[in-house]
Structures are given as structure tokens and as C-alpha cells.
Design a protein around this motif. Structure first.
Motif, PDB file in Angstrom:
ATOM      1  N   ASP A 229       0.814  -1.217   0.000  1.00  0.00           N
ATOM      2  CA  ASP A 229       0.000   0.000   0.000  1.00  0.00           C
ATOM      3  C   ASP A 229       0.844   1.262   0.000  1.00  0.00           C
ATOM      4  O   ASP A 229       0.383   2.344   0.369  1.00  0.00           O
ATOM      5  N   GLY A 230       2.097   1.129  -0.394  1.00  0.00           N
ATOM      6  CA  GLY A 230       2.994   2.285  -0.396  1.00  0.00           C
ATOM      7  C   GLY A 230       3.965   2.284   0.761  1.00  0.00           C
ATOM      8  O   GLY A 230       5.052   2.846   0.666  1.00  0.00           O
ATOM      9  N   GLY A 231       3.569   1.668   1.869  1.00  0.00           N
ATOM     10  CA  GLY A 231       4.465   1.489   2.995  1.00  0.00           C
ATOM     11  C   GLY A 231       4.934   2.766   3.651  1.00  0.00           C
ATOM     12  O   GLY A 231       4.272   3.818   3.582  1.00  0.00           O
ATOM     13  N   LEU A 232       6.099   2.694   4.285  1.00  0.00           N
ATOM     14  CA  LEU A 232       6.675   3.804   5.030  1.00  0.00           C
ATOM     15  C   LEU A 232       8.163   3.895   4.725  1.00  0.00           C
ATOM     16  O   LEU A 232       8.823   2.879   4.512  1.00  0.00           O
ATOM     17  N   THR A 233       8.673   5.096   4.725  1.00  0.00           N
ATOM     18  CA  THR A 233      10.104   5.314   4.536  1.00  0.00           C
ATOM     19  C   THR A 233      10.714   5.784   5.850  1.00  0.00           C
ATOM     20  O   THR A 233      10.332   6.833   6.378  1.00  0.00           O
ATOM     21  N   PHE A 234      11.634   4.978   6.376  1.00  0.00           N
ATOM     22  CA  PHE A 234      12.294   5.252   7.651  1.00  0.00           C
ATOM     23  C   PHE A 234      13.687   5.831   7.412  1.00  0.00           C
ATOM     24  O   PHE A 234      14.414   5.349   6.540  1.00  0.00           O
ATOM     25  N   THR A 235      14.076   6.816   8.190  1.00  0.00           N
ATOM     26  CA  THR A 235      15.486   7.172   8.222  1.00  0.00           C
ATOM     27  C   THR A 235      16.215   6.111   9.040  1.00  0.00           C
ATOM     28  O   THR A 235      15.665   5.574  10.012  1.00  0.00           O
ATOM     29  N   GLU A 236      17.443   5.773   8.612  1.00  0.00           N
ATOM     30  CA  GLU A 236      18.174   4.714   9.303  1.00  0.00           C
ATOM     31  C   GLU A 236      18.349   5.028  10.784  1.00  0.00           C
ATOM     32  O   GLU A 236      18.330   4.119  11.615  1.00  0.00           O
ATOM     33  N   LEU A 237      18.497   6.283  11.104  1.00  0.00           N
ATOM     34  CA  LEU A 237      18.478   6.708  12.497  1.00  0.00           C
ATOM     35  C   LEU A 237      17.118   7.313  12.800  1.00  0.00           C
ATOM     36  O   LEU A 237      16.685   8.250  12.119  1.00  0.00           O
ATOM     37  N   GLY A 238      16.459   6.748  13.776  1.00  0.00           N
ATOM     38  CA  GLY A 238      15.231   7.338  14.275  1.00  0.00           C
ATOM     39  C   GLY A 238      15.512   7.968  15.621  1.00  0.00           C
ATOM     40  O   GLY A 238      16.649   8.030  16.092  1.00  0.00           O
ATOM     41  N   PHE A 239      14.461   8.430  16.268  1.00  0.00           N
ATOM     42  CA  PHE A 239      14.625   9.086  17.562  1.00  0.00           C
ATOM     43  C   PHE A 239      13.636   8.490  18.554  1.00  0.00           C
ATOM     44  O   PHE A 239      12.424   8.590  18.374  1.00  0.00           O
ATOM     45  N   GLY A 240      14.162   7.866  19.595  1.00  0.00           N
ATOM     46  CA  GLY A 240      13.342   7.343  20.683  1.00  0.00           C
ATOM     47  C   GLY A 240      13.173   8.412  21.743  1.00  0.00           C
ATOM     48  O   GLY A 240      14.161   8.986  22.218  1.00  0.00           O
ATOM     49  N   THR A 241      11.924   8.702  22.122  1.00  0.00           N
ATOM     50  CA  THR A 241      11.663   9.886  22.944  1.00  0.00           C
ATOM     51  C   THR A 241      11.545   9.623  24.437  1.00  0.00           C
ATOM     52  O   THR A 241      11.170  10.525  25.182  1.00  0.00           O
ATOM     53  N   ALA A 242      11.896   8.422  24.905  1.00  0.00           N
ATOM     54  CA  ALA A 242      11.864   8.184  26.355  1.00  0.00           C
ATOM     55  C   ALA A 242      12.685   9.222  27.124  1.00  0.00           C
ATOM     56  O   ALA A 242      12.243   9.713  28.174  1.00  0.00           O
ATOM     57  N   PRO A 243      13.895   9.598  26.649  1.00  0.00           N
ATOM     58  CA  PRO A 243      14.658  10.615  27.390  1.00  0.00           C
ATOM     59  C   PRO A 243      13.951  11.957  27.488  1.00  0.00           C
ATOM     60  O   PRO A 243      14.195  12.722  28.426  1.00  0.00           O
TER      61      PRO A 243
END
Length: 342
Positions: free
Chosen positions: A11-25
Motif C-alpha cells: 500500500d505504499g508502505g513507510l520510509t524510515f530514516t536509518e536513524l530514528g529518535f526514541g523519545t523516552a529521554p
């Protein structure tokens, strides 16, 4: 920033940057930061090209969702991918009853209530919309459906059954309606990820800390299953909550506790090999998971601009292939771990 495209459903899917950002901090994990500091960290991540952001109600008991939502509201919706999580409801409580005392600081007075039922998932989803102010999420992860969080296998099994008989239907309905593009689990144990993958139709798993430079047991069966079914992996906790960033120093953290002696010893030996090639341990740790073909993004997070910059620099550091081969020959890495660009 390099990207990886994922399209399991055609359905077109998603494009991820190889580095994402986890927001727990950004939920004031271990120390409090101001709204202005949080916004500056997010802006630095954006300037470095990061376009995938993961959050959850647990992180700061709603604080991280509010902060990331406020930031993303200033961006064009088609320019980023965002995920949140369900499985916990946040209830107003007295200060002494607050969840995460000693872990999250200066947060709202809320206590977590696990609820993996149909209604519980829907309530959590709606509450995340209100906190973030966003009109849509790309990915919805069921959160912490594992023994690590629920204490015993029996307790975990109880919640798995509650989820599969109720909450799972809520998530698939949201996906079928196009409200979210993908569903999955944000979980600390690869075994529980595999259990869910075998029982349902999941698109992505956020696997926290269980496929790293330090441990690769997920290669036994779970990651091959993901490749066979085109299930994507977002890799959280690439530093195993600290030790692969700090090295085997006094007080080094592993799985959010002081690292035991056998872990310190193994990390010491891994670091020795890295130094032989003039490579920082943290650089090798960040790059390693991205060699696996199922991994779409690694999300180390960050609580300062310097940490964001360090993660971006690490991803752009060349790691000699001989380093990986030495680790394998010394028995410090599984022989079947992918170490070439996919």
C-alpha cells in the motif's frame, strides 16, 4: 540521512530514516529537562535529517508525547513517520502513587494501569491523540507485553490472552480502516515478539535491546521469521541501556541496572577489539544492527544535542569488516550475524 523503505502490505508502505529518535529521554528519564531543552534536542535531530520519531504514554507519563507532538505540529505531516504505543492507561493519582518514581522526574502525577482489552487499546489511542495534538499516527505498537514488565510468565500470559482476544482486534481494525498504516509490538524480549508474530498478522516490531553488539540470540528463530514474512524491525536500545555507549566503566548500565561482572567482562573484550581498529565501542554498537535485512531503523534516542550529534556521527563512521570478523573468531559475536551492507 539514508533511508529504508518498508512496504509489507503493498500500500505504499513507510520510509524510515536509518536513524530514528526514541523519545523516552524527553520524558525526563533519569533527569529533568525543560520544554525548551527538549525542543532544542528535537530540532537538532531534525536538522541532522532524522524523520522517524517513536513515543509512548509511559515516557514521562505523557510528557514525551506532549513534547514530540508540539514539535511535529510545526512540520509537514508527509515529512515524518511517527509511532506511539498502547497497553497502558494513565490515571490521575496522589504524588506518592506515581509510576516511575526514581526513573522519571518532574512528571504529571499519573499511575499506569495495564489494559490490553479492545476498549483499553482504543482509549489509549484516543488519549495519545489528545496529548500529541496530532491527527494521525503511522504505527501503533502494543507496549511491554513481556515478562520483564509483568513479572512472571503466568502474568504475561494473562495479558497476552487479553490482548489477542480484544486489543489485537482493535489494532487490526484501525489498520484496516487506514487510521494507522502498520501495527506491531514494542517489546523487550524477542521470544514474546515471536509469540505474537506466530499468533497474529503484525507488520513491525520495536525490539528493545535484544539484537545488539552484545547479544544476538534473536537470530535463532525470530529474525529469520521476520525476513520470511517481511516484518520490519525497529531496533531500540542499541547500547543495551548504556554499557555499549559508556564501555565497562564503574556503574555501567545494562538493562537499566548495574551491569553484572560477566557482562562487564564481555564488553571489555569487545571494546579491546574495537580499539585495535581505532573504532569507538559506541560507533560499532550503533552500526551493527543496521546490517540485518529486517532492520528498518535504529532509535538510540538522546537527551542532549551532543548525544544526537554523537549518534549521527557514529552512523557515518566506517567500521572495518575485519573488526566484525575478529569478534566472530573470538566467539564474541555469533557467526551467522550479518555484517555486510544489505
Amino acid at each position: 540521512m539514508k533511508t529504508r523503505h518498508w512496504d509489507r502490505r503493498g500500500d505504499g508502505g513507510l520510509t524510515f530514516t536509518e536513524l530514528g529518535f526514541g523519545t523516552a529521554p524527553l520524558g525526563n528519564l533519569y533527569r529533568a529537562i525543560t520544554n525548551e531543552e527538549a525542543a532544542a534536542v528535537l530540532d537538532a535531530a531534525w536538522q541532522y535529517g532524522i524523520r522517524y520519531f517513536d513515543t509512548a504514554p509511559l515516557y514521562g507519563l505523557g510528557l514525551a508525547e506532549r513534547r514530540v507532538g508540539r514539535f511535529l505540529a510545526t512540520k509537514q505531516r508527509e515529512d515524518f513517520v511517527v509511532s506511539t504505543k498502547v497497553g497502558r492507561l494513565l490515571k490521575v493519582c496522589r504524588p506518592e502513587q506515581r509510576t516511575g518514581i526514581g526513573k522519571f522526574f518532574d512528571t504529571p502525577n499519573r499511575r499506569e494501569v495495564f489494559d490490553y482489552s479492545y476498549d483499553g487499546i482504543m482509549q489509549s489511542f484516543e488519549a495519545s491523540f489528545e496529548r500529541t495534538g496530532l491527527d494521525s499516527f503511522d504505527i501503533l505498537f502494543v507496549h511491554d507485553l513481556d515478562v520483564f514488565n509483568h513479572g512472571t510468565p503466568a502474568a504475561c500470559d494473562h495479558y497476552v490472552e487479553q490482548f489477542m482476544s480484544g486489543g489485537y482486534q482493535a489494532m487490526t481494525s484501525l489498520r484496516d480502516q487506514g487510521v494507522v498504516k502498520a501495527i506491531g509490538g514494542g517489546i523487550n524480549e524477542w521470544q514474546m515478539c515471536q509469540t505474537l508474530a506466530e499468533r497474529g498478522d503484525f507488520d513491525l516490531f520495536l525490539l528493545a535491546g535484544r539484537y545488539t553488539l552484545l547479544e544476538q540470540e534473536a537470530l535463532e528463530s525470530f529474525l529469520p521469521l521476520c525476513v520470511a514474512r517481511n516484518i520490519g524491525i525497529v531496533l531500540g536500545g542499541p547500547y543495551n541501556s548504556g554499557i555499549l555507549a559508556t564501555g565497562p566503566v564503574a556503574g555501567a548500565q545494562y538493562n537499566y541496572s548495574d551491569a553484572p561482572s560477566h557482562i562487564l567482562d564481555k564488553v571489555r573484550r569487545i571494546e579491546h577489539v574495537c580499539l585495535k581498529y581505532n573504532v569507538a565501542l559506541s560507533d560499532a554498537a550503533l552500526n551493527f544492527p543496521l546490517f540485518h535485512p529486517a532492520v528498518v531503523s535504529v532509535i538510540p534516542g538522546g537527551q542532549s544535542i551532543n548525544q544526537v550529534a554523537s549518534n549521527e556521527r557514529a552512523r557515518n563512521t566506517h567500521i572495518p569488516h575485519e573488526l566484525w570478523e575478529d569478534l566472530k573468531s573470538l566467539g564474541l559475536m555469533r557467526g551467522d550475524a550479518p555484517v555486510g551492507e544489505s
